[in-house]
Design an enzyme around this catalytic site. Structure first.
Site, PDB file in Angstrom:
ATOM      1  CG  HIS A  37      -1.877  -1.083   1.360  1.00 35.31           C
ATOM      2  ND1 HIS A  37      -1.798  -2.033   2.345  1.00 35.31           N
ATOM      3  CD2 HIS A  37      -2.970  -1.381   0.633  1.00 35.31           C
ATOM      4  CE1 HIS A  37      -2.812  -2.872   2.217  1.00 35.31           C
ATOM      5  NE2 HIS A  37      -3.541  -2.511   1.188  1.00 35.31           N
ATOM      6  CD  GLN A  61     -13.998  -5.312  -2.189  1.00 27.30           C
ATOM      7  OE1 GLN A  61     -14.274  -4.163  -2.530  1.00 27.30           O
ATOM      8  NE2 GLN A  61     -12.749  -5.753  -2.175  1.00 27.30           N
ATOM      9  CE  LYS A 149      -1.406 -10.282  -3.215  1.00 30.81           C
ATOM     10  NZ  LYS A 149      -2.607  -9.950  -2.543  1.00 30.81           N
TER      11      LYS A 149
HETATM   12  P1  AMP Z   1      -6.377  -3.969  -0.538  1.00 32.57           P
HETATM   13  O1  AMP Z   1      -6.260  -3.127   0.673  1.00 32.57           O
HETATM   14  O2  AMP Z   1      -5.861  -5.345  -0.388  1.00 32.57           O
HETATM   15  O3  AMP Z   1      -7.748  -3.901  -1.155  1.00 32.57           O
HETATM   16  O4  AMP Z   1      -5.412  -3.303  -1.617  1.00 32.57           O
HETATM   17  C1  AMP Z   1      -5.491  -1.952  -1.944  1.00 32.57           C
HETATM   18  C2  AMP Z   1      -4.599  -1.669  -3.116  1.00 32.57           C
HETATM   19  O5  AMP Z   1      -3.263  -2.024  -2.772  1.00 32.57           O
HETATM   20  C3  AMP Z   1      -4.956  -2.472  -4.372  1.00 32.57           C
HETATM   21  O6  AMP Z   1      -4.769  -1.655  -5.521  1.00 32.57           O
HETATM   22  C4  AMP Z   1      -3.959  -3.604  -4.333  1.00 32.57           C
HETATM   23  O7  AMP Z   1      -3.648  -4.121  -5.605  1.00 32.57           O
HETATM   24  C5  AMP Z   1      -2.754  -2.889  -3.754  1.00 32.57           C
HETATM   25  N1  AMP Z   1      -1.840  -3.866  -3.155  1.00 32.57           N
HETATM   26  C6  AMP Z   1      -2.101  -4.753  -2.160  1.00 32.57           C
HETATM   27  N2  AMP Z   1      -1.024  -5.528  -1.933  1.00 32.57           N
HETATM   28  C7  AMP Z   1      -0.068  -5.129  -2.809  1.00 32.57           C
HETATM   29  C8  AMP Z   1       1.266  -5.548  -3.086  1.00 32.57           C
HETATM   30  N3  AMP Z   1       1.832  -6.543  -2.420  1.00 32.57           N
HETATM   31  N4  AMP Z   1       1.948  -4.906  -4.055  1.00 32.57           N
HETATM   32  C9  AMP Z   1       1.369  -3.894  -4.759  1.00 32.57           C
HETATM   33  N5  AMP Z   1       0.131  -3.454  -4.546  1.00 32.57           N
HETATM   34  C10 AMP Z   1      -0.592  -4.058  -3.591  1.00 32.57           C
END
Ligand code: AMP
Length: 286
Positions: A37, A61, A149
């Site tokens: 993040h 979701q 990711k």
């Molecule tokens: P989330 O909080 O899991 O919904 O993720 C929020 C954003 O962070 C999304 O755009 C994810 O793709 C990105 N994200 C989560 N984990 C990673 C990672 N390891 N590398 C790059 N982006 C990430």
């Protein structure tokens, strides 16, 4: 740094920034922030005068059998990290703020969201598209950053923006891994130390497939087989998919010529993990 829980307050602030001629970069998240993040936030910082991070575990979701209630949350820590990164505003609404009791409008992407995770999580991308469109509207963002990711999510959002003429630029950010290769994820918190070791099978399998690809292997079955083999060796509780997909259609590819995505989703213990690797003919052979 401002913390908004009300949509109207965020909108008012965003409008004031826009009126002053400033651009806004949005990073949508579900919180429990990690280095992945933070890399998105840093990219947002470079691409907007103001950075807004949304922290919202979006109920629409998650299907009823999924981990909505257990999803890790630590808003105080998240706020501290955002502050350290120079974030201008956090948007942290309650579900009732985002969804009226008689909420009845949805955004449904009908092609890219049918395969991979969409095939196992039927309402997932409808929830993602809907909440992201709302966040784009509320933040008046010029740019929104999404991580690779969640490669399918990124493609689905890009398609929504194209098809519905949403006036925003989507900026992809590279996948961030732990030092030992595990893709960073808020869900890694669920893993016991023993599961954490077994979870490395996902990234190890992808790395082996990537090496085979660079040495000339193009056959989808053999490339996906390398990942499956690793998952089977650690007795992954369930493999949802290991698939080689055409990167623009997210339909299965017979071989890795052209632009393809090797994607995996598997359960280690009760935790569903995803990972992926882009395989591209432009990648030079060693
Ligand atoms: P989330 O909080 O899991 O919904 O993720 C929020 C954003 O962070 C999304 O755009 C994810 O793709 C990105 N994200 C989560 N984990 C990673 C990672 N390891 N590398 C790059 N982006 C990430």
């Amino acid at each position: 740094m401002e913390i908004f829980t009300q949509s109207a307050a965020l909108k008012t602030q965003a409008a004031a920034w826009k009126k002053a001629g400033e651009t806004i970069a949005l990073v949508p998240t579900m919180g429990y922030l990690h280095e992945g993040h933070l890399s998105l936030i840093r990219l947002a910082r470079q691409n907007g005068d103001r950075v807004v991070v949304s922290i919202f575990v979006n109920p629409t979701q998650f299907s009823p059998t999924e981990d909505l209630d257990q999803y890790p949350r630590d808003f105080a820590r998240d706020a501290q990290l955002c502050q350290q990164e120079g974030v201008d505003a956090i948007f942290h609404p309650a579900p009732e703020e985002m969804y009226a009791p008689d909420f009845s409008c949805w955004v449904q992407e009908e092609s890219l969201s049918q395969t991979l995770c969409g095939a196992f999580r039927p309402i997932h991308f409808r929830g993602v598209c809907t909440v992201c469109l709302k966040l784009f509207h509320l933040s008046l963002a010029d740019v929104a950053v999404f991580g690779m990711k969640d490669a399918q999510q990124l493609l689905v959002i890009q398609r929504m923006v194209r098809d519905l003429d949403v006036p925003i630029r989507i900026l992809p950010a590279p996948l961030v891994r732990e030092e030992d290769g595990l893709a960073r994820s808020s869900r890694n918190k669920y893993l016991s130390p023993e599961e954490r070791i077994r979870a490395l099978a996902l990234s190890r399998g992808l790395r082996l497939a990537g090496e085979a690809f660079r040495q000339g292997e193009r056959d989808a079955q053999r490339l996906t087989g390398l990942v499956r083999q690793e998952l089977e060796a650690v007795q992954a509780e369930k493999i949802d998919y290991v698939e080689l997909m055409d990167r623009s259609t997210l339909r299965p590819a017979k071989d890795a010529t052209g632009h393809t995505l090797l994607a995996v989703a598997a359960y280690i213990g009760k935790t569903r993990l995803i990972d992926n690797l882009f395989l591209d003919d432009a990648t030079p052979r060693p």
